[in-house]
Design an enzyme around this catalytic site. Structure first.
Site, PDB file in Angstrom:
ATOM      1  N   ILE A  61     -22.612  10.140  -6.188  1.00  9.34           N
ATOM      2  CA  ILE A  61     -21.658  11.011  -5.501  1.00  9.34           C
ATOM      3  C   ILE A  61     -22.059  12.480  -5.655  1.00  9.34           C
ATOM      4  O   ILE A  61     -22.092  13.241  -4.680  1.00  9.34           O
ATOM      5  CB  ILE A  61     -20.237  10.776  -6.032  1.00  9.34           C
ATOM      6  CG1 ILE A  61     -19.770   9.359  -5.696  1.00  9.34           C
ATOM      7  CG2 ILE A  61     -19.259  11.795  -5.442  1.00  9.34           C
ATOM      8  CD1 ILE A  61     -18.418   8.999  -6.290  1.00  9.34           C
ATOM      9  N   GLY A  97      -7.003   1.090   3.980  1.00 10.75           N
ATOM     10  CA  GLY A  97      -8.370   1.617   4.038  1.00 10.75           C
ATOM     11  C   GLY A  97      -8.783   2.256   2.734  1.00 10.75           C
ATOM     12  O   GLY A  97      -9.964   2.257   2.383  1.00 10.75           O
ATOM     13  N   GLY A  98      -7.814   2.816   2.004  1.00 12.83           N
ATOM     14  CA  GLY A  98      -8.074   3.333   0.668  1.00 12.83           C
ATOM     15  C   GLY A  98      -8.996   4.532   0.615  1.00 12.83           C
ATOM     16  O   GLY A  98      -9.269   5.201   1.618  1.00 12.83           O
ATOM     17  N   THR A  99      -9.486   4.790  -0.591  1.00 19.22           N
ATOM     18  CA  THR A  99     -10.342   5.946  -0.839  1.00 19.22           C
ATOM     19  C   THR A  99     -11.594   5.919   0.027  1.00 19.22           C
ATOM     20  O   THR A  99     -11.992   6.937   0.596  1.00 19.22           O
ATOM     21  CB  THR A  99     -10.736   6.008  -2.325  1.00 19.22           C
ATOM     22  OG1 THR A  99      -9.566   6.257  -3.109  1.00 19.22           O
ATOM     23  CG2 THR A  99     -11.744   7.118  -2.584  1.00 19.22           C
ATOM     24  N   GLY A 153     -24.815  11.542 -10.614  1.00 16.28           N
ATOM     25  CA  GLY A 153     -24.808  10.193 -10.077  1.00 16.28           C
ATOM     26  C   GLY A 153     -24.866  10.249  -8.563  1.00 16.28           C
ATOM     27  O   GLY A 153     -25.093  11.307  -7.958  1.00 16.28           O
ATOM     28  N   HIS A 159     -45.610  -2.491  12.960  1.00 16.30           N
ATOM     29  CA  HIS A 159     -46.438  -1.297  12.735  1.00 16.30           C
ATOM     30  C   HIS A 159     -46.339  -0.399  13.968  1.00 16.30           C
ATOM     31  O   HIS A 159     -46.445  -0.874  15.093  1.00 16.30           O
ATOM     32  CB  HIS A 159     -47.892  -1.723  12.526  1.00 16.30           C
ATOM     33  CG  HIS A 159     -48.858  -0.573  12.492  1.00 16.30           C
ATOM     34  ND1 HIS A 159     -49.024   0.222  11.380  1.00 16.30           N
ATOM     35  CD2 HIS A 159     -49.695  -0.072  13.446  1.00 16.30           C
ATOM     36  CE1 HIS A 159     -49.940   1.152  11.640  1.00 16.30           C
ATOM     37  NE2 HIS A 159     -50.360   0.988  12.898  1.00 16.30           N
ATOM     38  N   LYS A 185      -2.306   4.829   2.753  1.00 14.60           N
ATOM     39  CA  LYS A 185      -2.804   4.322   4.022  1.00 14.60           C
ATOM     40  C   LYS A 185      -3.756   3.160   3.763  1.00 14.60           C
ATOM     41  O   LYS A 185      -4.556   3.207   2.823  1.00 14.60           O
ATOM     42  CB  LYS A 185      -3.560   5.419   4.789  1.00 14.60           C
ATOM     43  CG  LYS A 185      -2.732   6.626   5.176  1.00 14.60           C
ATOM     44  CD  LYS A 185      -3.627   7.654   5.864  1.00 14.60           C
ATOM     45  CE  LYS A 185      -2.846   8.896   6.242  1.00 14.60           C
ATOM     46  NZ  LYS A 185      -3.738   9.923   6.866  1.00 14.60           N
ATOM     47  N   GLU A 204       0.846  -1.194   0.000  1.00 19.79           N
ATOM     48  CA  GLU A 204       0.000   0.000   0.000  1.00 19.79           C
ATOM     49  C   GLU A 204       0.876   1.236   0.000  1.00 19.79           C
ATOM     50  O   GLU A 204       1.744   1.392   0.855  1.00 19.79           O
ATOM     51  CB  GLU A 204      -0.916  -0.003   1.217  1.00 19.79           C
ATOM     52  CG  GLU A 204      -1.656   1.305   1.467  1.00 19.79           C
ATOM     53  CD  GLU A 204      -2.465   1.779   0.276  1.00 19.79           C
ATOM     54  OE1 GLU A 204      -2.320   2.964  -0.093  1.00 19.79           O
ATOM     55  OE2 GLU A 204      -3.228   0.972  -0.295  1.00 19.79           O
TER      56      GLU A 204
END
Length: 477
Positions: free
Chosen positions: A191, A48-50, A189, A454, A46, A43
């Site tokens: 995002i 965990g990425g984007t 979209g 309900h 970091k 990696e």
């Protein structure tokens, strides 16, 4: 911060090498390690990425803050609670967001360390089908194989350059200084819609431009219609079937020229221009040619065998955003892909990822959530379909929330459920039931046997299936 033990230069052979530590990469590494394989994870930033550091987690943290702001406005306007938002302390808000990200980061790093995954912090370049050179660590050979999980980056429109202040991408929008008073969002979209929704909650004037003829164009047309109605009701200026012609970036604002669906030219002034027109796979410097791989015209690395996510080069597998459709490029899909790749390399026979049963969520206000086929897709595939749409306001809890929305079920006539589509408050939490319905090929009559609490919003899902099963209660067929 807890870190996985760094790779020792003398330990240059492993069972599995994973390149990229985002959701697809670290899930591959954790599963392979749990199966007794020796794993090296390369990696360059970091783990965990984007998703963890610039996407899913920080953006949803901020959208939660936006939901709180919206709730105060609702309390005042609908419920007689005399409350108001005096101001938003941006540094404090950002600090909470960053703390959530940091705690998640420590958690991922801790899981990798506990699993004895070797983390090599450096850029990796393939030098053969089973080996790579990791910057600062030398060459690593993988006995079982290599998994490519290098993720994606935001696409940028020609002629625009992100400066992190006036022109921002989805990766850095939440980290730009302060809260702008006006925003032009390019891209309708998931995002783009989420960022438009967030900034509107924070008081900005928002213009949302989408080149297609409707927002979230990959979703059901009724989802687009209800979402657009909800965003417009909140004061967001939605321009579908519109295009950016030009943008002049100044010290204080961006002046954009937009062609509308009617062919008219319109000038939009905004303090910030946010570009959210999609993402591109990251393959630069990866050395694909040295391993015998090529990319398609969109930059994806396609597997030859989707049941194994294995490329044309035996032992080389792909997960996450590097994959072309039908992989949806979603973090939760990449978790499943990582599990499949790891189990395949361990010699297990695992089921292929069922992409039709992967839920799709937009965390805006209103939210959207869907799983399976749209009505148009079902008809195009030749299905004789039965469709039922039920407004959320047809149930008491929907009236309490007062935000509109709907449940739409698409089924084979006399057969299984093909798709479920939701718009409204909290539908991101409601989609799990429908994921199981579609994934297990249930029929409306099967769902109608189960009682929904309900009053709840999920009651509308149960009612929609009751009607399709010919047992309509509050909704008549």
């Amino acid at each position: 911060m807890t870190r996985a033990r760094e790779l020792n230069e003398n330990e240059n052979e492993t069972d599995v090498l994973v390149i990229g530590g985002g959701t697809g990469g670290y899930s591959t590494a954790l599963r392979a390690a749990s199966l007794g394989l020796k794993v090296v994870l390369a990696e360059r930033d970091k783990v965990g990425g984007t998703c963890l550091h610039r996407g899913c987690i920080p953006s949803k943290a901020m959208l939660h803050a936006a939901e709180l702001v919206d709730g105060i406005a609702e309390a005042r306007e609908r419920w007689g609670v005399r409350a108001a938002v005096e101001s938003v302390d941006w540094p404090a808000l950002a600090a909470t967001r960053d703390d959530i990200v940091a705690r998640n980061h420590r958690g991922v790093a801790g899981h990798l360390a506990h699993a004895s995954v070797e983390v090599a912090y450096g850029s990796a370049e393939l030098i053969g089908p089973r080996s790579a050179r990791i910057n600062g660590y030398g060459e690593v050979a993988a006995r079982r194989g290599i998994v490519l999980a290098t993720g994606s980056r935001p696409r940028m429109l020609p002629g625009l350059t992100a400066d992190g202040r006036r022109v921002v991408t989805s990766d850095d929008a939440l980290f730009a200084p302060g809260l702008p008073r006006s925003v032009l969002v390019l891209g309708g979209g998931a995002i783009g819609v989420e960022y438009a929704s967030f900034h509107r909650s924070m008081g900005a004037d928002v213009t949302l431009v989408e080149a297609a003829d409707r927002l979230v164009p990959l979703e059901d047309v009724d989802v687009s219609r209800h979402l657009t109605r909800g965003l417009k009701r909140r004061g967001i200026d939605v321009l579908a079937e519109a295009r950016l012609l030009d943008a002049a970036v100044g010290d204080d604002e961006v002046v954009a020229t937009v062609r509308t669906s009617r062919g008219e030219t319109r000038t939009v002034r905004a303090e910030r221009l946010l570009v959210a027109v999609g993402r591109a796979p990251v393959t630069d410097g990866l050395g694909l040619a040295a391993a015998g791989l090529t990319v398609d015209d969109r930059g994806h690395v396609a597997p030859t065998d989707w049941s194994r996510l294995e490329t044309s080069v035996p032992g080389l597998h792909v997960v996450g955003d590097l994959l072309p459709p039908p992989s949806p490029g979603l973090a939760h899909a990449s978790f499943a892909e990582g599990l499949l790749a790891a189990e395949t390399l361990a010699g297990l026979r695992s089921p292929a990822v069922d992409y039709a049963a992967v839920p799709r969520v937009t965390y805006s206000s209103p939210q959207t959530a869907a799983v399976g086929l749209t009505e148009a897709q079902a008809r195009d595939a030749g299905h004789d379909v039965a469709v039922n749409t039920m407004p959320l306001t047809a149930v008491a809890k929907g009236m309490v929330h007062g935000q509109g929305g709907m449940v739409k079920v698409v089924a084979e006539r006399g057969g299984r459920v093909l798709g479920v589509h939701l718009v409204g408050p909290h539908v991101s939490e409601m989609i799990a039931e429908s994921q199981l319905i579609v994934g297990w090929d249930a029929e409306p009559a099967d769902v109608a046997l189960h009682i929904h609490a309900h009053p709840t919003l999920s009651e509308a899902v149960g009612e929609a299936f009751l009607t399709l099963a010919g047992r309509g209660l509050h909704q008549q067929p």
